[in-house]
Design an enzyme around this catalytic site. Structure first.
Site, PDB file in Angstrom:
ATOM      1  N   ASP A  53      -6.953   4.604  -4.527  1.00 42.65           N
ATOM      2  CA  ASP A  53      -7.609   4.413  -3.230  1.00 42.65           C
ATOM      3  C   ASP A  53      -8.237   5.773  -2.914  1.00 42.65           C
ATOM      4  O   ASP A  53      -8.462   6.581  -3.836  1.00 42.65           O
ATOM      5  CB  ASP A  53      -6.589   3.984  -2.151  1.00 42.65           C
ATOM      6  CG  ASP A  53      -7.245   3.518  -0.851  1.00 42.65           C
ATOM      7  OD1 ASP A  53      -7.765   2.396  -0.811  1.00 42.65           O
ATOM      8  OD2 ASP A  53      -7.270   4.282   0.140  1.00 42.65           O
TER       9      ASP A  53
ATOM     10  N   LYS B  18       0.858  -1.178   0.000  1.00 50.41           N
ATOM     11  CA  LYS B  18       0.000   0.000   0.000  1.00 50.41           C
ATOM     12  C   LYS B  18       0.893   1.225   0.000  1.00 50.41           C
ATOM     13  O   LYS B  18       2.056   1.150   0.410  1.00 50.41           O
ATOM     14  CB  LYS B  18      -0.888   0.002   1.259  1.00 50.41           C
ATOM     15  CG  LYS B  18      -2.148   0.820   1.114  1.00 50.41           C
ATOM     16  CD  LYS B  18      -3.259   0.111   0.363  1.00 50.41           C
ATOM     17  CE  LYS B  18      -4.427   1.032   0.106  1.00 50.41           C
ATOM     18  NZ  LYS B  18      -5.595   0.331  -0.437  1.00 50.41           N
TER      19      LYS B  18
HETATM   20  P1  NDP Z   1     -12.888   7.984  -2.622  1.00 47.61           P
HETATM   21  O1  NDP Z   1     -11.848   8.992  -2.343  1.00 47.61           O
HETATM   22  O2  NDP Z   1     -13.422   7.842  -3.996  1.00 47.61           O
HETATM   23  O3  NDP Z   1     -14.141   8.216  -1.643  1.00 47.61           O
HETATM   24  C1  NDP Z   1     -14.002   8.217  -0.264  1.00 47.61           C
HETATM   25  C2  NDP Z   1     -15.342   8.575   0.355  1.00 47.61           C
HETATM   26  O4  NDP Z   1     -15.256   8.415   1.768  1.00 47.61           O
HETATM   27  C3  NDP Z   1     -15.709  10.040   0.119  1.00 47.61           C
HETATM   28  O5  NDP Z   1     -17.098  10.169   0.107  1.00 47.61           O
HETATM   29  C4  NDP Z   1     -15.100  10.726   1.341  1.00 47.61           C
HETATM   30  O6  NDP Z   1     -15.717  11.952   1.690  1.00 47.61           O
HETATM   31  C5  NDP Z   1     -15.358   9.697   2.409  1.00 47.61           C
HETATM   32  N1  NDP Z   1     -14.302   9.807   3.439  1.00 47.61           N
HETATM   33  C6  NDP Z   1     -12.972   9.688   3.269  1.00 47.61           C
HETATM   34  N2  NDP Z   1     -12.309   9.890   4.398  1.00 47.61           N
HETATM   35  C7  NDP Z   1     -13.260  10.165   5.313  1.00 47.61           C
HETATM   36  C8  NDP Z   1     -13.213  10.463   6.691  1.00 47.61           C
HETATM   37  N3  NDP Z   1     -12.043  10.536   7.343  1.00 47.61           N
HETATM   38  N4  NDP Z   1     -14.391  10.658   7.316  1.00 47.61           N
HETATM   39  C9  NDP Z   1     -15.568  10.579   6.658  1.00 47.61           C
HETATM   40  N5  NDP Z   1     -15.661  10.306   5.338  1.00 47.61           N
HETATM   41  C10 NDP Z   1     -14.535  10.092   4.690  1.00 47.61           C
HETATM   42  O7  NDP Z   1     -12.266   6.588  -2.090  1.00 47.61           O
HETATM   43  P2  NDP Z   1     -12.735   5.113  -2.421  1.00 47.61           P
HETATM   44  O8  NDP Z   1     -14.195   5.061  -2.640  1.00 47.61           O
HETATM   45  O9  NDP Z   1     -11.817   4.580  -3.436  1.00 47.61           O
HETATM   46  O10 NDP Z   1     -12.352   4.363  -1.048  1.00 47.61           O
HETATM   47  C11 NDP Z   1     -13.277   4.208   0.040  1.00 47.61           C
HETATM   48  C12 NDP Z   1     -12.825   3.062   0.929  1.00 47.61           C
HETATM   49  O11 NDP Z   1     -12.773   1.842   0.175  1.00 47.61           O
HETATM   50  C13 NDP Z   1     -11.434   3.204   1.553  1.00 47.61           C
HETATM   51  O12 NDP Z   1     -11.422   2.600   2.829  1.00 47.61           O
HETATM   52  C14 NDP Z   1     -10.559   2.406   0.600  1.00 47.61           C
HETATM   53  O13 NDP Z   1      -9.367   1.958   1.222  1.00 47.61           O
HETATM   54  C15 NDP Z   1     -11.497   1.238   0.303  1.00 47.61           C
HETATM   55  N6  NDP Z   1     -11.196   0.485  -0.905  1.00 47.61           N
HETATM   56  C16 NDP Z   1     -11.154   1.106  -2.127  1.00 47.61           C
HETATM   57  C17 NDP Z   1     -10.896   0.368  -3.259  1.00 47.61           C
HETATM   58  C18 NDP Z   1     -10.964   0.974  -4.624  1.00 47.61           C
HETATM   59  O14 NDP Z   1     -10.900   0.210  -5.594  1.00 47.61           O
HETATM   60  N7  NDP Z   1     -11.113   2.265  -4.776  1.00 47.61           N
HETATM   61  C19 NDP Z   1     -10.573  -1.076  -3.170  1.00 47.61           C
HETATM   62  C20 NDP Z   1     -10.738  -1.633  -1.849  1.00 47.61           C
HETATM   63  C21 NDP Z   1     -11.003  -0.858  -0.775  1.00 47.61           C
HETATM   64  P3  NDP Z   1     -14.989  13.330   1.291  1.00 47.61           P
HETATM   65  O15 NDP Z   1     -15.159  13.457  -0.189  1.00 47.61           O
HETATM   66  O16 NDP Z   1     -15.713  14.359   2.070  1.00 47.61           O
HETATM   67  O17 NDP Z   1     -13.555  13.183   1.708  1.00 47.61           O
END
Ligand code: NDP
Length: 453
Positions: free
Chosen positions: A169, A129
């Site tokens: 991510d 990562k």
């Molecule tokens: P994005 O950046 O596309 O979206 C993240 C979302 O979560 C946004 O809505 C964001 O809100 C919210 N968020 C992030 N940090 C916080 C926080 N500290 N408190 C509250 N809300 C938060 O990321 P992904 O959708 O790619 O990733 C989401 C999760 O999925 C993560 O845990 C990631 O590790 C996991 N994941 C992702 C994969 C992928 O293929 N993308 C694969 C496997 C797991 P805001 O816009 O306000 O920051």
């Protein structure tokens, strides 16, 4: 908290001592260690050859300075990380996160989880990562580009399609992967498509990669529901977040007949009893890069926006059948779990990495709620990244339908592996135990075969 097997307890003390202050890493290690007691009892050879100690020590950790110049001509300094945790099963593989909260311990917890997740997919990929404390929010397109170029200028020497293959991510989507790949290509003078995944479709990307994590989480949940003779039809669902994973989880739930009535971002929550209008959500989030408050504003009185609220509170006043936390780590705690259980929740699947606290997981387990840990439920993203690598290696590109079918088969396979392992160890329905043990044994057996390295 469960007790640890005596041979494991002292190892855990050692992890705490050697990695001070890295609370999320401790949490991720503890969760895996709690599952492994029965395996160590059955297979002492793993403990005898110190496989667990080796697993907790990353093969390589890279920390570097990322200097760049903002639009006001000021020099900005961020910190970049890549933790190459374990390559027993294949080249290092795992995403890159850009978020101000990123510290070494964050990257280590994510990399550690990634080892077992990647093993569970059955595909030939190791675990890693990376990330930075850079915040893309509010930055101009040019600032994001300059940052990505500087980040890759240091990282490129550690990557390669047979060495280490990052993906996106939090905060790293198609735009950032484009800038990172462009800089890698320029520095190496190689069009090495397989060095990054999540690429654009026109230049080596795979169809379904964008949708894969969200879709995969829903496919996994569908399999869990099936074990109790249920489907998504008519289910009321909450999905936290509104980024990549959340968006496509919402889309697939709707396609399967469920209704997602709430989603969120880090500023607040939308409650839309009619079901989230995905087209509007994507317009606001993906096209305009705006906040979800804007979604509620455009829906007029039909959707509510609650600034600073937690999404799980919706369960106080409405029945929730399925919860899919898809935002970030530790976003669903014991109190949230109690609310969901009172509301009648039947299944919880983690689209995000480690979104549920240990207390929440314990409560779900005691209440016999179907619970899928992220390393199983969100493995669809990395699996489709591996399919992207396969297409790059064979200079081929597959249709959407074929790739989605491969994803569905992989998710069914992961579900089977977890369910079967949980049965074998006398804990039917315990997907946490099933995922940890079956991921662990695949990696451990490869490590044993390689000798002490
Ligand atoms: P994005 O950046 O596309 O979206 C993240 C979302 O979560 C946004 O809505 C964001 O809100 C919210 N968020 C992030 N940090 C916080 C926080 N500290 N408190 C509250 N809300 C938060 O990321 P992904 O959708 O790619 O990733 C989401 C999760 O999925 C993560 O845990 C990631 O590790 C996991 N994941 C992702 C994969 C992928 O293929 N993308 C694969 C496997 C797991 P805001 O816009 O306000 O920051």
């Amino acid at each position: 908290m469960m007790n640890l097997h005596p041979r494991i307890a002292s190892l855990y003390e050692n992890v705490l001592r050697r990695n001070p202050g890295e609370l999320e890493f401790h949490q991720a290690v503890r969760e895996v260690f709690e599952s492994l007691g029965p395996v160590i009892a059955k297979h002492p050879e793993y403990a005898d050859s110190s496989i667990l100690e080796r697993l907790c020590e990353p093969e390589r950790q890279i920390i570097f300075r990322v200097p760049w110049i903002d639009d006001q001509n000021r020099v900005q300094i961020h910190r970049g990380f890549r933790v190459q945790f374990n390559s027993a099963l294949g080249p290092y593989k795992g995403g890159i996160r850009f978020h101000p909260s990123v510290l070494l311990g964050t990257v280590k917890f994510l990399g550690f989880e990634q080892i077992f997740k990647n093993a569970l997919t059955g595909l030939p990929i190791g675990g890693a990562k990376g990330g930075s404390d850079f915040d893309p929010k509010g930055k101009s397109q040019n600032e994001v580009m300059r940052f990505c170029q500087s980040f890759m200028t240091e990282l490129y020497r550690h990557l390669g399609e047979y060495t280490d293959v990052p993906a996106g991510d939090i905060g790293v989507g198609g735009r950032e992967i484009g800038y990172l790949f462009g800089q890698y290509k320029r520095l190496t003078n190689r069009y090495e498509s397989g060095v990054l995944t999540g690429k654009g479709i026109a230049w080596g990307g795979s169809l379904v990669r964008t949708e894969a994590t969200g879709y995969g989480t829903v496919f996994f949940t569908e399999q869990m529901l099936k074990t109790r003779g249920q489907t998504f039809e008519g289910k009321q669902v909450l999905v936290s977040g509104s980024g990549n994973v959340a968006t496509y989880a919402i889309q697939k739930v709707h396609a399967l007949g469920g209704s997602v009535i709430g989603c969120s971002d880090s500023s607040g929550v939308v409650y839309d009893p009619e079901g989230i209008d995905l087209e509007l959500l994507r317009q606001v989030k993906e096209v305009e890069r705006g906040r979800i408050s804007e979604y509620a504003r455009r829906k007029g009185g039909k959707a509510e926006y609650h600034s600073g609220a937690k999404i799980w509170k919706i369960a106080e006043s409405t029945r929730i059948d399925v919860a899919l936390p898809c935002a970030t780590q530790n976003e669903l705690n014991g109190d949230d779990a109690r609310l969901l259980i009172r509301s009648g929740v039947q299944a919880v699947a983690e689209g995000a990495n480690m979104p549920s606290t240990p207390e929440a997981i314990r409560l779900f387990s005691e209440a016999k709620v179907l619970f899928a840990p992220g390393k199983a439920a969100n493995a669809g993203g990395v699996s489709t990244s591996a399919l992207e690598m396969q297409q790059n290696a064979s200079r081929d590109s597959w249709s959407f339908e074929y790739t989605e079918q491969r994803l569905a088969e992989i998710m069914h396979g992961i579900h089977e592996r977890c369910a079967h392992t949980a049965e074998e160890y006398g804990r039917p329905g315990d997907y946490v135990l099933g995922a940890n043990i079956s991921g662990f044994t695949r990696v451990a057996d490869a490590m044993l075969a390689f000798g002490v390295i």
